[in-house]
Write a protein that holds these residues in place. Structure first.
Motif, PDB file in Angstrom:
ATOM      1  N   ILE A   1       5.642  28.387  64.882  1.00  0.00           N
ATOM      2  CA  ILE A   1       6.790  27.905  65.301  1.00  0.00           C
ATOM      3  C   ILE A   1       6.796  27.298  66.481  1.00  0.00           C
ATOM      4  CG2 ILE A   1       9.178  28.660  65.801  1.00  0.00           C
ATOM      5  CD1 ILE A   1       8.807  31.040  63.917  1.00  0.00           C
ATOM      6  N   TYR A   2       7.245  25.938  66.835  1.00  0.00           N
ATOM      7  CA  TYR A   2       7.458  25.421  67.841  1.00  0.00           C
ATOM      8  C   TYR A   2       8.537  25.495  68.572  1.00  0.00           C
ATOM      9  CZ  TYR A   2       7.371  21.374  71.336  1.00  0.00           C
ATOM     10  OH  TYR A   2       7.484  20.499  72.521  1.00  0.00           O
ATOM     11  N   ASN A   3       8.465  26.121  69.708  1.00  0.00           N
ATOM     12  CA  ASN A   3       9.825  26.690  70.572  1.00  0.00           C
ATOM     13  C   ASN A   3       9.850  26.096  72.099  1.00  0.00           C
ATOM     14  OD1 ASN A   3      11.771  27.991  71.814  1.00  0.00           O
ATOM     15  ND2 ASN A   3      10.940  30.063  71.743  1.00  0.00           N
TER      16      ASN A   3
ATOM     17  N   GLY B   1      13.246  33.469  69.203  1.00  0.00           N
ATOM     18  CA  GLY B   1      11.992  32.847  69.473  1.00  0.00           C
ATOM     19  C   GLY B   1      10.701  33.688  69.524  1.00  0.00           C
TER      20      GLY B   1
ATOM     21  N   THR C   1      10.617  36.439  66.635  1.00  0.00           N
ATOM     22  CA  THR C   1       9.639  36.141  65.396  1.00  0.00           C
ATOM     23  C   THR C   1       8.157  36.692  65.708  1.00  0.00           C
ATOM     24  OG1 THR C   1       9.077  33.864  66.042  1.00  0.00           O
ATOM     25  CG2 THR C   1      11.272  34.483  64.617  1.00  0.00           C
TER      26      THR C   1
ATOM     27  N   THR D   1       4.820  36.081  63.728  1.00  0.00           N
ATOM     28  CA  THR D   1       4.593  34.798  63.822  1.00  0.00           C
ATOM     29  C   THR D   1       3.677  34.350  64.998  1.00  0.00           C
ATOM     30  OG1 THR D   1       6.610  34.002  64.890  1.00  0.00           O
ATOM     31  CG2 THR D   1       6.896  34.311  62.475  1.00  0.00           C
TER      32      THR D   1
ATOM     33  N   THR E   1       3.805  31.515  67.568  1.00  0.00           N
ATOM     34  CA  THR E   1       4.549  30.503  68.605  1.00  0.00           C
ATOM     35  C   THR E   1       4.117  29.849  69.493  1.00  0.00           C
ATOM     36  OG1 THR E   1       6.772  31.870  68.179  1.00  0.00           O
ATOM     37  CG2 THR E   1       7.117  30.470  70.236  1.00  0.00           C
TER      38      THR E   1
ATOM     39  N   GLN F   1      12.333  25.402  66.419  1.00  0.00           N
ATOM     40  CA  GLN F   1      13.699  25.443  66.997  1.00  0.00           C
ATOM     41  C   GLN F   1      14.368  24.446  67.576  1.00  0.00           C
ATOM     42  OE1 GLN F   1      12.294  29.693  68.689  1.00  0.00           O
ATOM     43  NE2 GLN F   1      14.401  29.693  68.468  1.00  0.00           N
TER      44      GLN F   1
END
Length: 662
Positions: free
Chosen positions: A302-304, A317, A320, A326, A328, A352
Motif C-alpha cells: 500500500i502506497y501511503n 494506513g 493495515t 500488509t 506500507t 490511499q
C-alpha cells in the motif's frame, strides 16, 4: 403478521432481520451464487416484515448482490473483533501474532529505509521498555511530533504496550496552537523528531512546557548527517538502541481492549484542536472495518503519502500493517508529479487518497506511466463525483473504496461497489442492525428540527439531514469515546432523539440517502469547513486574525471554489476606516497559521451582518463569496508567495475557470 411485527421493539426487529439474513446466507451456501434463490428467501422475509411489497421487490433485486457481499465482510469483521476480545488482545498483541507469522516481510518503507515486521516489533519493544524503566505509568500521555517515517508508528505502538497514551501532534502546528495541543492532552513528555525541533524550541520557555522532558529522535538518515542535539533535550535514538528488544509481556497483559491508545486531533465544530480518544477497540474496529470493507489483502503493498498524525494516514494506513499484515510504503510529503512513479517503484497494489489528492493527480499532464502501475485499489475519502469517472478512466483503477467516518465518531460508512459519488451505504432493511440515520435540521444553523412531541424527524429518501449514529456503550463499534475534554465530548452527543434516554453521535455533516440505501455527502454544519484535507475551525482562525488586526471584529467561513474539493477559507473583517495594513495581515497570518488554515480571500467591510441576538450571519457572506459581481467591498486574494493582493477581474476569471494557482 405485518401488524404484529410493526409492534416489535428495536431489539426484536433486529433479531428478526438477523434471522432473515441468516436464512439467506444459508441458502447462499447451498446454492452458491444463485441470486434468484437468495432473493426468494429474502423477499419472503421482507414481505412479512414490512408489507411494502412492490418497492421491496425492486430494491431487493437491485441491491442483493451488494448486500450479500457486505454481509460476508461484516461477519468477517465481527469474527475477528470477538476473537481478539475473547483472547484479551490489544493492538500490540495482534501485531505480535503477525510478526510471528512473517518476521522478515517488509512492514514499512520510505525511500531506501526499510523496516521488517521484526524490526518494527523490536523497536516498539525498545520504546516500551525504555519509557517503562523511566517510570511512565499506565494512563500517562506523551506527545509525539514527528514527520512521516517508519519509526513513527513504532513509537506509539511501543508506548501503548505499557498503557501510555500517545498524542499525535499535527506537524503543521506552531506556537499557541501547538501549546494548546500539548496541554489539552496533559502530556508528561514530548518526543520530537530532529526535523521539527525548531517548533518545540519556540515554545520551550513556557512555564509548563519547560518542565517537560523533551526526547529528541534522529532517524537513520539524520544520524548519518551528524545533525546536532538541541541543548537540554534527551537523545532518544542512542537511548533506545541500548534498551531490551524483549516484549514487555507482563505490562502488555495488563492492557484491556477498552484502554485509551492514542489521541488524534480534530478541529470539531468550534474552538482549538480537540484530542479525540482512540481506544484499542476503536482502532481495531475502524482499521478492520475499512480494510475488510474496501477489500484490502494481506499481500497488498500500500502506497501511503498521507500524514501519519491523521486518521487516514496514521490510523487506517499504519493499521493495515499492524492489524492486517500488509506492507506500507510511506512518503514524507505528497507529490502529485511523483505519485505514480513512486507506486511503480514500490510495486504498489493499493494506494490511499483524500479527495484533494485525486484532483491534484488529474491536474498533472498526461504521461505514459499513468497506467504503467499495478495499483488495483485506491481507498480514502473525499473523491468528488464530478471527477470520479475521469479519475478511474485515466489511471485505470479497478476499484475505488470511498470511506466515510470521523476520527471520533461511531457512524462509519463504506462504498464497496464503485457507486460514483456515494460515501457508503446501509441496506434499507438493516437500519436496526446498523443504527445510523438522517434527521431534519435547520439548514442555516444545523440545529435539529423536532416535532410537536419533541422528537427528531427522520429524513425520507432524497431529503438532506444531519447524519447520526446511535451510541451503545457496551458495543465497541457503537460506543463514543469522545475527547480528552469531557465538555467537548458532550457537545457531540444528541439526546432524546426518538425516545426518552437515547443518545446519538452528531457527525455535524449533512448527507442525503437514496431509496437503495446509498448515502451522499452534502455539507458540514457548524463552524468547521474542510480544505486541503484538513478540518479548519473558524473560531480558531478568527481569534488569530482579530489579534493581528488590533481586535477588529472578524468572521471566517468556507466558500466554494469551482473545480476544487472542500471549501476555501474567507475572512470578513470590520474595517470602516480602511486602517488595516494588508502587508501586516499577510505577515501575521503567514507566521501564525498553518498553510491549510490561511484564508484564501479577505473581505474588508464597513459593517458585518448580524442577527438580532448579535450572531454573525455567515450564510449571507457565504452566498456572496468572492464574487466581484455581487461584492463592492475590497477583496484580497492570497497569492502563492503568501501575500494578499487585491482580487482583480483577471484573478477572478482564472479562479472560475480552474486555472488559478491556489
Amino acid at each position: 403478521m405485518v401488524e404484529v411485527i410493526t409492534q416489535l421493539t428495536d431489539k426484536q426487529k433486529a433479531v428478526t432481520i438477523g434471522v432473515i439474513f441468516a436464512v439467506t446466507v444459508a441458502f447462499s451456501l447451498l446454492f452458491g451464487e444463485n441470486v434468484i434463490a437468495q432473493a426468494i428467501v429474502f423477499l419472503i422475509g421482507w414481505y412479512l416484515f414490512t408489507g411494502n411489497r412492490p418497492i421491496a421487490i425492486y430494491i431487493i433485486f437491485k441491491t442483493l448482490p451488494r448486500d450479500m457481499k457486505v454481509l460476508v465482510r461484516y461477519i468477517k469483521l465481527n469474527y475477528y473483533l470477538k476473537r481478539w476480545d475473547k483472547k484479551g488482545w490489544t493492538v500490540g498483541h495482534v501485531f505480535q501474532s503477525i510478526v510471528e507469522r512473517h518476521p522478515d516481510k517488509v512492514a514499512l518503507q520510505i525511500d531506501d529505509h526499510i523496516m521488517t515486521f521484526q524490526d518494527a516489533e523490536d523497536l516498539s519493544n525498545q520504546v516500551a521498555n525504555y519509557f517503562h524503566a523511566l517510570g511512565f505509568h499506565r494512563g500517562d500521555t506523551i506527545a509525539l511530533l514527528m514527520e512521516n517515517k517508519p519509526e513513527y508508528g513504532c513509537m506509539w505502538l511501543g508506548l501503548s504496550k505499557i498503557g501510555v497514551i500517545t498524542a499525535l501532534i499535527n506537524t503543521n502546528l506552531r506556537k499557541d496552537v501547538l501549546l494548546h495541543s500539548i496541554r489539552v492532552a496533559d502530556a508528561k513528555a514530548v518526543i520530537v523528531g530532529t526535523e521539527l525541533i525548531d517548533a518545540i524550541e519556540e515554545i520551550r520557555k513556557e512555564e509548563d512546557i519547560a518542565k517537560l522532558p523533551i526526547y529528541q529522535h534522529h532517524d537513520p538518515m539524520q544520524v548519518r548527517q551528524n545533525l546536532p542535539q538541541l541543548s537540554g533535550t534527551i537523545g532518544l535514538t542512542d537511548a533506545l538502541s541500548a534498551a531490551s528488544v524483549d516484549a514487555p509481556t507482563e505490562e502488555m497483559n495488563k492492557g484491556k481492549v477498552s484502554d485509551k491508545m492514542v489521541y488524534i486531533y480534530t478541529s470539531g465544530t468550534t474552538g482549538l484542536p480537540k484530542a479525540a480518544v482512540i481506544t484499542n477497540a476503536r482502532y481495531m474496529f475502524f482499521v478492520l472495518g475499512c480494510g475488510f470493507m474496501v477489500g484490502v489483502r494481506q499481500s497488498d503493498i500500500i502506497y501511503n503519502p498521507l500524514p501519519l498524525y491523521h486518521t487516514a494516514g496514521g490510523m487506517v494506513g499504519l493499521g493495515t500493517v499492524f492489524l492486517l499484515g500488509t506492507t506500507t510504503v510511506l512518503r514524507k510529503r505528497f507529490s502529485a508529479s511523483n505519485f505514480w512513479t513512486d507506486c511503480i517503484k514500490a510495486k504498489a497494489t493499493a494506494a490511499q487518497y483524500i479527495g484533494e489528492i485525486c484532483r491534484y493527480l488529474l491536474s498533472v499532464p498526461d504521461r505514459p506511466h499513468d497506467t504503467a502501475h499495478t495499483v488495483r485499489l485506491m481507498f480514502g475519502n473525499g473523491l468528488r463525483p464530478q471527477i470520479w469517472p475521469q479519475f478511474v478512466a485515466r489511471f485505470n483503477i479497478q476499484d475505488i473504496g470511498e470511506v466515510y467516518g470521523s476520527t471520533e465518531g461511531n457512524s462509519n460508512l463504506a462504498n464497496i461497489d464503485n457507486k460514483v459519488g456515494a460515501v457508503g451505504f446501509v441496506p434499507v432493511y438493516a437500519e436496526y442492525l446498523y443504527p445510523v440515520t438522517l434527521i431534519k435540521c435547520d439548514e442555516e444553523t444545523g440545529e435539529p428540527i423536532r416535532n410537536s412531541e419533541g422528537w427528531c424527524i427522520k429524513c425520507k429518501p432524497g431529503e438532506a439531514g444531519i447524519f447520526l449514529g446511535k451510541i451503545i456503550r457496551k458495543t465497541p463499534a457503537r460506543a463514543f469515546g469522545g475527547y480528552a475534554d469531557k465538555k467537548a465530548s458532550e457537545k457531540k452527543i444528541l439526546r432524546d432523539v426518538f425516545r426518552k434516554g437515547d443518545a446519538y453521535f452528531n457527525s455535524g455533516d449533512i448527507l442525503v440517502r437514496d431509496i437503495f440505501g446509498y448515502f451522499y455527502f452534502r455539507d458540514r454544519t457548524g463552524d468547521t469547513f474542510r480544505w486541503r484535507g484538513e478540518n479548519v475551525a473558524t473560531s480558531e482562525v478568527e481569534a488569530v486574525i482579530s489579534n493581528i488586526v488590533g481586535l477588529h471584529d472578524c468572521v471566517v467561513y468556507g466558500v466554494e471554489v469551482p473545480h476544487v474539493e472542500g471549501r476555501a477559507g474567507m475572512a470578513a473583517i470590520l474595517d470602516p476606516k480602511r486602517e488595516i495594513s494588508v502587508e501586516n495581515l499577510s505577515n501575521g497570518i503567514r507566521g501564525c497559521l498553518p498553510a491549510y488554515a490561511r484564508p484564501l480571500f479577505v473581505r474588508l467591510m464597513d459593517e458585518l451582518p448580524m442577527t438580532g441576538t448579535f450572531k454573525m450571519k455567515k450564510l449571507d457572506l457565504q452566498q456572496d463569496g468572492f464574487n466581484l459581481d455581487k461584492v463592492s467591498d475590497p477583496i484580497y486574494f492570497l497569492h502563492p508567495d503568501g501575500v494578499y493582493r487585491t482580487l482583480t477581474r483577471e484573478d477572478f476569471e482564472k479562479i472560475q475557470s480552474g486555472n488559478a494557482r491556489l
